[in-house]
Design an enzyme around this catalytic site. Structure first.
Site, PDB file in Angstrom:
ATOM      1  N   ASP A 176      -7.738 -62.878  87.300  1.00 34.74           N
ATOM      2  CA  ASP A 176      -9.070 -62.331  87.535  1.00 34.74           C
ATOM      3  C   ASP A 176      -9.221 -61.889  88.990  1.00 34.74           C
ATOM      4  O   ASP A 176      -8.649 -62.497  89.893  1.00 34.74           O
ATOM      5  CB  ASP A 176     -10.118 -63.405  87.195  1.00 34.74           C
ATOM      6  CG  ASP A 176     -11.482 -62.792  86.936  1.00 34.74           C
ATOM      7  OD1 ASP A 176     -11.572 -61.549  86.834  1.00 34.74           O
ATOM      8  OD2 ASP A 176     -12.464 -63.553  86.844  1.00 34.74           O
ATOM      9  N   ASN A 219     -12.810 -57.758  76.526  1.00 28.81           N
ATOM     10  CA  ASN A 219     -12.653 -56.685  77.515  1.00 28.81           C
ATOM     11  C   ASN A 219     -12.954 -55.295  76.943  1.00 28.81           C
ATOM     12  O   ASN A 219     -13.130 -54.331  77.696  1.00 28.81           O
ATOM     13  CB  ASN A 219     -11.242 -56.690  78.133  1.00 28.81           C
ATOM     14  CG  ASN A 219     -11.022 -57.805  79.139  1.00 28.81           C
ATOM     15  OD1 ASN A 219      -9.903 -58.275  79.314  1.00 28.81           O
ATOM     16  ND2 ASN A 219     -12.077 -58.241  79.818  1.00 28.81           N
TER      17      ASN A 219
END
Ligand code: IPE
Ligand code: MG
Length: 217
Positions: free
Chosen positions: A2, A50
């Site tokens: 991330d 996502n």
């Protein structure tokens, strides 16, 4: 993995550049894997959530994936990296599915597993595994944890020992929820594009110092 977007934002660059640098971080790490003697490194590359990102960003990520497989597959084969994929990856674009099938086949003889989570969500994985276990359950419908485990996408991977999240977020975001039951966790502030093999070595040293009791005393 991330922090690609924030890495780019800090530098006034487009998010796509952050993702490119993120791929470079993956490449560095995979190249440094052998001496670390890890049986398996699992990377959360694309979550089933996502898809909510802009079409442009999803396209960028998919194209990066295509380019990465093409450019790095020969090196995987040469270095004994055994590719594994977890998640609902067969729902990706047909050309990506074909590339991945080919890469799985070509790396099957490797020594060190690199598992990549693609279109992965742990709740979805658990639901799929529970459904499969239910289909083979006996008369009273009892399903054991072991039966679920046999149907998880990770059934042929070693136990999860250490889970690292980068970029300062302290949550699991639907990653390996079942497998994390007794995993050690490490949350680091480093943004993914800045994550170096040294960070992983450090994390492994930290892990080696932890005492694991699995609910015993
Ligand atoms: C992680 O970086 C990469 C993927 C999800 C593919 P992010 O894109 O989540 O970066 P931030 O969280 O916006 O910094
Ligand atoms: Mg993020």
């Amino acid at each position: 993995m991330d922090g690609n977007g924030r890495w780019a934002k800090k530098r006034g660059l487009p998010r796509a550049v952050g993702h490119q640098r993120g791929v470079e971080a993956v490449r560095r790490l995979v190249r440094a894997l052998e001496p670390m003697e890890l049986d398996c490194l699992t990377l959360y590359a694309f979550s089933s959530e996502n898809w909510k990102r802009s079409e442009d960003e999803v396209d960028d990520l998919m194209n990066l994936m295509r380019r990465f497989i093409k450019s790095d597959l020969p090196e995987f084969i040469e270095n004994g990296v055994k590719l594994k994929i977890i998640g609902d990856w067969r729902a990706l674009a047909p050309d990506i599915v074909a590339m991945l099938e080919d890469a799985l086949e070509q790396t099957a003889g490797g020594r060190q597993s690199l598992a990549v989570a693609l279109n992965y969500g742990a709740q979805d994985e658990i639901a799929r595994a529970a459904s499969a276990a239910a289909r083979e359950a006996g008369g009273d419908g009892t399903i054991s944890p072991e039966a679920i485990e046999r149907h998880l996408d990770t059934h042929d991977l070693p136990q999860l020992d250490l889970l690292i999240r980068t970029s300062g977020e302290i949550r699991l975001s639907n990653f390996l929820l079942w497998q994390a039951a007794y995993a050690e966790m490490l949350f680091v502030d480093t943004l993914w594009p800045d994550f170096k093999p040294e960070h992983l070595s450090q994390a492994l040293d930290d892990f080696a110092r932890r005492e694991r009791r699995y609910g015993g005393r």
